[in-house]
Motif scaffolding. Sequence first.
Motif, mmCIF file in Angstrom:
data_model
loop_
_atom_site.group_PDB
_atom_site.id
_atom_site.type_symbol
_atom_site.label_atom_id
_atom_site.label_comp_id
_atom_site.label_asym_id
_atom_site.label_seq_id
_atom_site.Cartn_x
_atom_site.Cartn_y
_atom_site.Cartn_z
ATOM 1 N N ALA A 177 0.844 -1.195 0.000
ATOM 2 C CA ALA A 177 0.000 0.000 0.000
ATOM 3 C C ALA A 177 0.880 1.247 0.000
ATOM 4 C CB ALA A 177 -0.905 -0.005 1.218
ATOM 5 N N PRO A 178 0.432 2.330 -0.627
ATOM 6 C CA PRO A 178 1.210 3.571 -0.592
ATOM 7 C C PRO A 178 1.493 3.998 0.847
ATOM 8 C CG PRO A 178 -0.591 3.735 -2.176
ATOM 9 C CD PRO A 178 -0.810 2.464 -1.426
ATOM 10 N N GLY A 179 2.747 4.309 1.147
ATOM 11 C CA GLY A 179 3.130 4.753 2.476
ATOM 12 C C GLY A 179 3.499 3.646 3.434
ATOM 13 N N GLU A 247 -2.923 -4.325 -0.047
ATOM 14 C CA GLU A 247 -3.606 -3.047 -0.259
ATOM 15 C C GLU A 247 -4.160 -2.488 1.054
ATOM 16 O OE1 GLU A 247 -7.431 -1.180 -2.695
ATOM 17 O OE2 GLU A 247 -6.989 -3.327 -2.820
ATOM 18 N N SER A 248 -4.526 -3.385 1.950
ATOM 19 C CA SER A 248 -5.068 -2.966 3.246
ATOM 20 C C SER A 248 -3.994 -2.528 4.226
ATOM 21 C CB SER A 248 -5.892 -4.109 3.856
ATOM 22 O OG SER A 248 -6.977 -4.438 3.012
ATOM 23 N N LEU A 264 -1.383 -1.426 -9.775
ATOM 24 C CA LEU A 264 -0.357 -0.390 -9.821
ATOM 25 C C LEU A 264 -0.846 0.847 -10.570
ATOM 26 C CD1 LEU A 264 2.716 -2.673 -10.602
ATOM 27 C CD2 LEU A 264 2.171 -1.607 -8.404
ATOM 28 N N GLU A 265 -1.532 0.630 -11.679
ATOM 29 C CA GLU A 265 -2.013 1.756 -12.483
ATOM 30 C C GLU A 265 -3.033 2.606 -11.724
ATOM 31 O OE1 GLU A 265 -3.489 -0.221 -15.903
ATOM 32 O OE2 GLU A 265 -1.494 -0.726 -16.694
ATOM 33 N N SER A 266 -3.844 1.960 -10.887
ATOM 34 C CA SER A 266 -4.859 2.700 -10.128
ATOM 35 C C SER A 266 -4.287 3.338 -8.866
ATOM 36 C CB SER A 266 -6.002 1.752 -9.737
ATOM 37 O OG SER A 266 -5.537 0.753 -8.833
ATOM 38 N N GLY A 267 -3.039 3.004 -8.516
ATOM 39 C CA GLY A 267 -2.426 3.558 -7.317
ATOM 40 C C GLY A 267 -2.788 2.836 -6.037
ATOM 41 N N ARG A 268 -3.537 1.741 -6.140
ATOM 42 C CA ARG A 268 -3.884 0.986 -4.936
ATOM 43 C C ARG A 268 -2.658 0.317 -4.323
ATOM 44 N NH1 ARG A 268 -8.303 -3.067 -6.758
ATOM 45 N NH2 ARG A 268 -7.208 -2.865 -8.745
ATOM 46 N N LEU A 269 -1.691 -0.025 -5.182
ATOM 47 C CA LEU A 269 -0.428 -0.608 -4.736
ATOM 48 C C LEU A 269 0.721 0.139 -5.395
ATOM 49 C CD1 LEU A 269 -1.211 -4.451 -4.994
ATOM 50 C CD2 LEU A 269 -1.040 -3.098 -2.888
ATOM 51 N N PRO A 272 7.831 -0.454 -4.122
ATOM 52 C CA PRO A 272 8.821 0.397 -3.450
ATOM 53 C C PRO A 272 10.274 0.081 -3.779
ATOM 54 C CG PRO A 272 7.968 -1.245 -1.929
ATOM 55 C CD PRO A 272 7.153 -1.369 -3.181
ATOM 56 N N TYR A 273 10.532 -1.095 -4.347
ATOM 57 C CA TYR A 273 11.924 -1.478 -4.566
ATOM 58 C C TYR A 273 12.290 -1.598 -6.043
ATOM 59 C CZ TYR A 273 11.232 -2.612 0.317
ATOM 60 O OH TYR A 273 10.904 -2.541 1.647
#
Length: 314
Positions: A177-179, A247-248, A264-269, A272-273
Amino acid sequence: MAPTKTKTKTSLPPFAALRAFHAAATHDRYKDAAESLGLTESAISHQVKRLEDFLRVPLIDRSGSRPKLTDTGRRYLEQIEPALRQIQAATEALLPAAGRSTVRMTLPPSLAAAWLIPRLGGFEREHPEINLQLITTTRVIDLRRDQMDFAIRHGKGAWSDVEAVFLLAETAMPVCAPGYVDAPTESRTEKQSGGLPADLLGERRLIVNANFPDEWEEWARAHGIEPPAPNSLITMDAMEQALQLAESGHGLAMGRRPVVDSWLESGRLVAPYGDADPTGAAYYLCRPAAIQPSAAARRFERWLGGQAKAWRGG
């Protein structure tokens, strides 16, 4: 006086008997075989017996609770089926397109949901005359026995009794998940030559796809970092479940392209590496060996090949 021509008796069996035998051999019950041809069970039984009398060999073993093929019947089915498929394909090519032709394909549920189904609208607009039936499963199905036109299989292309054509390469990378993961810093831990912390996998909870139980160990070896400890792993039964858990915000999952692309395209995931690495496996389009595909199946095969080429950027 002209010589009398001797008529040679044909050695071909009655076609109705062949159709009945093929239906009985490719269905578990006479009832299902009868429904597939619009006949009664007794008609199927009568026609199969007629074929056995013609050939003078038993094709069906009726000693058990359900009839099953004898060894001779199995060999005979394997030899006549390509001819029956070819007759079907030749007939469909000549008939006017009054009705809808059916194409049946099996494929993994994750690939169907994430990659194929979003593209099917284009196929339906181009070919409204074709009814596409998708059977989603992770099992390797016997295409000949189950009367499938195609299968999309995941692996290295080595399966018996099918013709396999490369479709999509698979690559993989950690996603979350982002962050959830901050950018690694030099002060936090010693880095390997690849630029990743040596103890990277010991710092986060890892989510494992049960279909690929060694995926994190393989990724760690490829990147020269320490493998994860067993107590840091959460195992999920399917790829979609692993991605949903990531994602959660509950850990890192291994994202496999093309399945993870929409996440990935939707930004849900996020990854990071960095970029994905080849897994050594791919998706292949398979069809039964030595069987002529129908005209509708050939049209679908061309369309699917075009979609795969576009995804590869070719």
